[in-house]
Design a protein around this motif. Structure first.
Motif, PDB file in Angstrom:
ATOM      1  N   LEU A 300       0.831  -1.206   0.000  1.00 17.93           N
ATOM      2  CA  LEU A 300       0.000   0.000   0.000  1.00 17.93           C
ATOM      3  C   LEU A 300       0.868   1.261   0.000  1.00 17.93           C
ATOM      4  O   LEU A 300       0.553   2.247  -0.680  1.00 17.93           O
ATOM      5  CB  LEU A 300      -0.929   0.001   1.213  1.00 17.93           C
ATOM      6  CG  LEU A 300      -2.029  -1.071   1.211  1.00 17.93           C
ATOM      7  CD1 LEU A 300      -2.716  -1.132   2.571  1.00 17.93           C
ATOM      8  CD2 LEU A 300      -3.040  -0.808   0.109  1.00 17.93           C
ATOM      9  N   ARG A 301       1.949   1.237   0.747  1.00 17.96           N
ATOM     10  CA  ARG A 301       2.875   2.381   0.754  1.00 17.96           C
ATOM     11  C   ARG A 301       3.506   2.577  -0.624  1.00 17.96           C
ATOM     12  O   ARG A 301       3.691   3.708  -1.078  1.00 17.96           O
ATOM     13  CB  ARG A 301       3.964   2.172   1.805  1.00 17.96           C
ATOM     14  CG  ARG A 301       3.485   2.278   3.248  1.00 17.96           C
ATOM     15  CD  ARG A 301       4.629   2.056   4.221  1.00 17.96           C
ATOM     16  NE  ARG A 301       4.203   2.265   5.590  1.00 17.96           N
ATOM     17  CZ  ARG A 301       5.029   2.217   6.641  1.00 17.96           C
ATOM     18  NH1 ARG A 301       6.320   1.943   6.442  1.00 17.96           N
ATOM     19  NH2 ARG A 301       4.578   2.423   7.855  1.00 17.96           N
ATOM     20  N   ASN A 305       3.287   5.871  -3.109  1.00 10.57           N
ATOM     21  CA  ASN A 305       4.453   6.547  -3.677  1.00 10.57           C
ATOM     22  C   ASN A 305       4.433   6.588  -5.201  1.00 10.57           C
ATOM     23  O   ASN A 305       5.091   7.435  -5.810  1.00 10.57           O
ATOM     24  CB  ASN A 305       5.740   5.882  -3.188  1.00 10.57           C
ATOM     25  CG  ASN A 305       6.086   6.291  -1.766  1.00 10.57           C
ATOM     26  OD1 ASN A 305       5.282   6.907  -1.079  1.00 10.57           O
ATOM     27  ND2 ASN A 305       7.281   5.950  -1.321  1.00 10.57           N
ATOM     28  N   LEU A 306       3.678   5.696  -5.831  1.00 10.91           N
ATOM     29  CA  LEU A 306       3.544   5.753  -7.289  1.00 10.91           C
ATOM     30  C   LEU A 306       2.889   7.059  -7.733  1.00 10.91           C
ATOM     31  O   LEU A 306       3.076   7.503  -8.869  1.00 10.91           O
ATOM     32  CB  LEU A 306       2.730   4.560  -7.797  1.00 10.91           C
ATOM     33  CG  LEU A 306       3.447   3.200  -7.803  1.00 10.91           C
ATOM     34  CD1 LEU A 306       2.470   2.090  -8.167  1.00 10.91           C
ATOM     35  CD2 LEU A 306       4.638   3.199  -8.759  1.00 10.91           C
ATOM     36  N   CYS A 342      -5.479   4.468   4.047  1.00  9.59           N
ATOM     37  CA  CYS A 342      -6.138   5.783   3.981  1.00  9.59           C
ATOM     38  C   CYS A 342      -5.264   6.832   3.308  1.00  9.59           C
ATOM     39  O   CYS A 342      -5.787   7.781   2.705  1.00  9.59           O
ATOM     40  CB  CYS A 342      -6.551   6.230   5.388  1.00  9.59           C
ATOM     41  SG  CYS A 342      -7.877   5.207   6.084  1.00  9.59           S
ATOM     42  N   SER A 343      -3.960   6.671   3.364  1.00 10.71           N
ATOM     43  CA  SER A 343      -3.070   7.568   2.627  1.00 10.71           C
ATOM     44  C   SER A 343      -3.250   7.366   1.122  1.00 10.71           C
ATOM     45  O   SER A 343      -3.275   8.323   0.351  1.00 10.71           O
ATOM     46  CB  SER A 343      -1.609   7.314   3.014  1.00 10.71           C
ATOM     47  OG  SER A 343      -1.396   7.552   4.386  1.00 10.71           O
ATOM     48  N   LEU A 344      -3.375   6.109   0.714  1.00 14.08           N
ATOM     49  CA  LEU A 344      -3.591   5.806  -0.705  1.00 14.08           C
ATOM     50  C   LEU A 344      -4.941   6.366  -1.169  1.00 14.08           C
ATOM     51  O   LEU A 344      -5.030   6.984  -2.242  1.00 14.08           O
ATOM     52  CB  LEU A 344      -3.537   4.293  -0.915  1.00 14.08           C
ATOM     53  CG  LEU A 344      -3.807   3.780  -2.333  1.00 14.08           C
ATOM     54  CD1 LEU A 344      -2.837   4.381  -3.334  1.00 14.08           C
ATOM     55  CD2 LEU A 344      -3.732   2.249  -2.357  1.00 14.08           C
ATOM     56  N   VAL A 345      -5.980   6.179  -0.363  1.00 18.76           N
ATOM     57  CA  VAL A 345      -7.295   6.715  -0.712  1.00 18.76           C
ATOM     58  C   VAL A 345      -7.243   8.238  -0.806  1.00 18.76           C
ATOM     59  O   VAL A 345      -7.839   8.850  -1.699  1.00 18.76           O
ATOM     60  CB  VAL A 345      -8.342   6.262   0.326  1.00 18.76           C
ATOM     61  CG1 VAL A 345      -9.671   6.962   0.093  1.00 18.76           C
ATOM     62  CG2 VAL A 345      -8.540   4.747   0.254  1.00 18.76           C
ATOM     63  N   LEU A 346      -6.516   8.859   0.116  1.00 19.11           N
ATOM     64  CA  LEU A 346      -6.371  10.323   0.086  1.00 19.11           C
ATOM     65  C   LEU A 346      -5.691  10.777  -1.204  1.00 19.11           C
ATOM     66  O   LEU A 346      -6.074  11.788  -1.802  1.00 19.11           O
ATOM     67  CB  LEU A 346      -5.587  10.790   1.307  1.00 19.11           C
ATOM     68  CG  LEU A 346      -5.253  12.289   1.394  1.00 19.11           C
ATOM     69  CD1 LEU A 346      -6.495  13.150   1.245  1.00 19.11           C
ATOM     70  CD2 LEU A 346      -4.541  12.595   2.701  1.00 19.11           C
ATOM     71  N   ASN A 347      -4.697  10.035  -1.654  1.00 15.85           N
ATOM     72  CA  ASN A 347      -4.017  10.403  -2.903  1.00 15.85           C
ATOM     73  C   ASN A 347      -4.950  10.307  -4.106  1.00 15.85           C
ATOM     74  O   ASN A 347      -4.883  11.131  -5.023  1.00 15.85           O
ATOM     75  CB  ASN A 347      -2.782   9.523  -3.106  1.00 15.85           C
ATOM     76  CG  ASN A 347      -1.641   9.916  -2.177  1.00 15.85           C
ATOM     77  OD1 ASN A 347      -1.690  10.948  -1.525  1.00 15.85           O
ATOM     78  ND2 ASN A 347      -0.619   9.086  -2.119  1.00 15.85           N
TER      79      ASN A 347
END
Length: 436
Positions: A300-301, A305-306, A342-347
């Motif tokens: 997920l991290r 970063n992608l 949630c960081s991925l969803v935020l991106n």
């Protein structure tokens, strides 16, 4: 009260368990267990003082393990080993005042109050204009450096102009205009020690040569310094990351961590994204509970970063429906996975907001509703709330979709969270935005 020995497998490590007769104080807190951890690898010597790992039977062993690794700046590669050690050594134990594991994580006495997430920061922009306050809504302290460019105007037809201007001035949380990435490189030597160990376990056809390992370490070291990110990426390193991505699940973790670092550079990002559907399918396979907590969190991290470069953004946005459907099932995972999720969803929300189109936000809002209706970690919840607010700011159609999916009701769960206060504040602003 004789101490008992043990090992987590962190290189050569000895761990002593203080017997459980009374609750023990450590770092101004009381713990049911305190483990002495002696390292003779990494940057510490065996003769140095031991590290101490505090654990209460009322908390998730994964939380305790991650807290220990973060507090001591140790590689997340050891998350599974430390957590499994805690589980093994505390099996069946109960201490007098321990609360059940199902206690309310937000209002219960044993709730986990997360520290600042040390390995999440955005690339620093130029310093703010003189006199402009520095705000840090996402990670606390000075770890998140916000963009000082003006965000796009928010379309909110249902609010008077004066009210919209007032809200913009008092809402530091959304719309979010820059993506979040996991940038910290804690200890390259420890990372490559683990990579070399796992390389010895790989099939002959998948092994990396010593020369390749050496070159890959040089490239990762350069990527730890943003000005040099892509200048050292060469064919040897590119071939190596292609090979690492195909390693079996039980040994792929250090390879995922290396890719997380490398995709922050344009060339590594572009190359990996050329795999298209195959890359997305591989990361989805690794980002699942059956792949192990550490693999899931790191995959997920890596996906977060992608978003550092256009190629990664384009690929993930084109696959957002299947990615969001897949990762929303991980909402009941541990804190580390929840924050990465949630960081991925935020991106995704940030990129859709940049496009200023409401079409395509339904999948994102559906995932957010699933996540927010779980009782998730407060830092993860905050990022989900910011994501929902960012989507709601795209336009009236997106706002209406958020209301139809009961995002405001999901957000109301977090109104009472006062520690950290940003969670309750952001929940209130989101509800105001959706119900005005």
């Amino acid at each position: 009260n004789k101490r008992q020995g043990g090992s987590t497998g962190l290189g050569v490590v000895s761990i002593a368990t203080i017997p459980l007769i009374v609750t023990l104080p450590f770092l101004c807190q009381e713990y049911d267990y305190v483990f002495d951890v002696q390292l003779d690898m990494d940057t510490r010597s065996q003769s140095g003082p031991p590290l101490q790992l505090g654990y209460n039977t009322s908390e998730d062993p994964w939380f305790a393990a991650q807290r220990f690794l973060q507090d001591n700046e140790l590689s997340p590669l050891y998350l599974d080993q430390v957590a499994n050690f805690i589980i093994e050594r505390t099996k069946g134990a109960t201490i007098g005042s321990a609360q059940p594991m199902v206690s309310d994580p937000f209002t219960g006495g044993s709730r986990y109050v997360p520290p600042s997430v040390a390995d999440v920061a955005s690339r620093p922009p130029p310093p703010p204009p003189s006199g402009q306050p520095f705000s840090d809504p996402l990670t606390g302290g000075s770890r998140y450096v916000p963009s000082y460019s003006q965000p796009p105007p928010v379309q909110a037809p249902s609010q008077p102009a004066a009210q919209s201007q007032a809200t913009a001035l008092t809402n530091p949380y959304f719309p979010k205009t820059t993506v979040l990435t996991f940038d910290t490189v804690t200890n390259i030597d420890a990372l490559f020690l683990k990579l070399a160990e796992f390389n010895n376990k790989a099939d002959t056809s998948q092994k990396l040569s010593d020369a390749t390992l050496h070159r890959l370490k040089e490239v990762v070291s350069f990527h730890a310094d943003p000005p040099h990110m892509s200048s050292q990426m060469d064919e040897v390193a590119i071939a190596a990351i292609d090979q690492l991505l195909q390693w079996p699940e039980e040994i792929v973790l250090p390879g995922l961590d290396i890719m997380r670092i490398i995709v922050r550079g344009a060339r590594g990002n572009d190359h990996l994204c050329q795999q298209g559907d195959a890359l997305v399918e591989r990361l989805k396979l690794l980002a699942r509970s059956g792949s192990g907590t550490a693999n899931c969190m790191m995959a997920l991290r890596l996906m977060s970063n992608l978003f550092s470069h256009p190629g990664g953004c384009q690929l993930l946005l084109s696959k957002r429906q299947e990615i969001l459907l897949h990762i929303s099932s991980l909402a009941d995972s541990n804190k580390g996975v929840q924050i990465a999720l949630c960081s991925l969803v935020l991106n995704f929300a940030v990129e859709l907001h940049k496009m200023t189109v409401s079409s395509g936000v339904t999948d994102l809002l559906t995932a957010l509703a699933v996540v927010l209706f779980h009782q998730i970690d407060t830092e993860a919840a905050f990022r989900a709330l910011v994501a929902a607010g960012t989507v709601a700011c795209i336009g009236e159609e997106a706002r209406a979709q958020a209301i139809s999916l009961d995002i405001h009701q999901a957000a109301s769960t977090y109104l009472s969270v006062a520690d950290p206060k940003k969670v309750g504040e952001c929940a209130r602003l989101l509800i105001d935005r959706l119900t005005a």
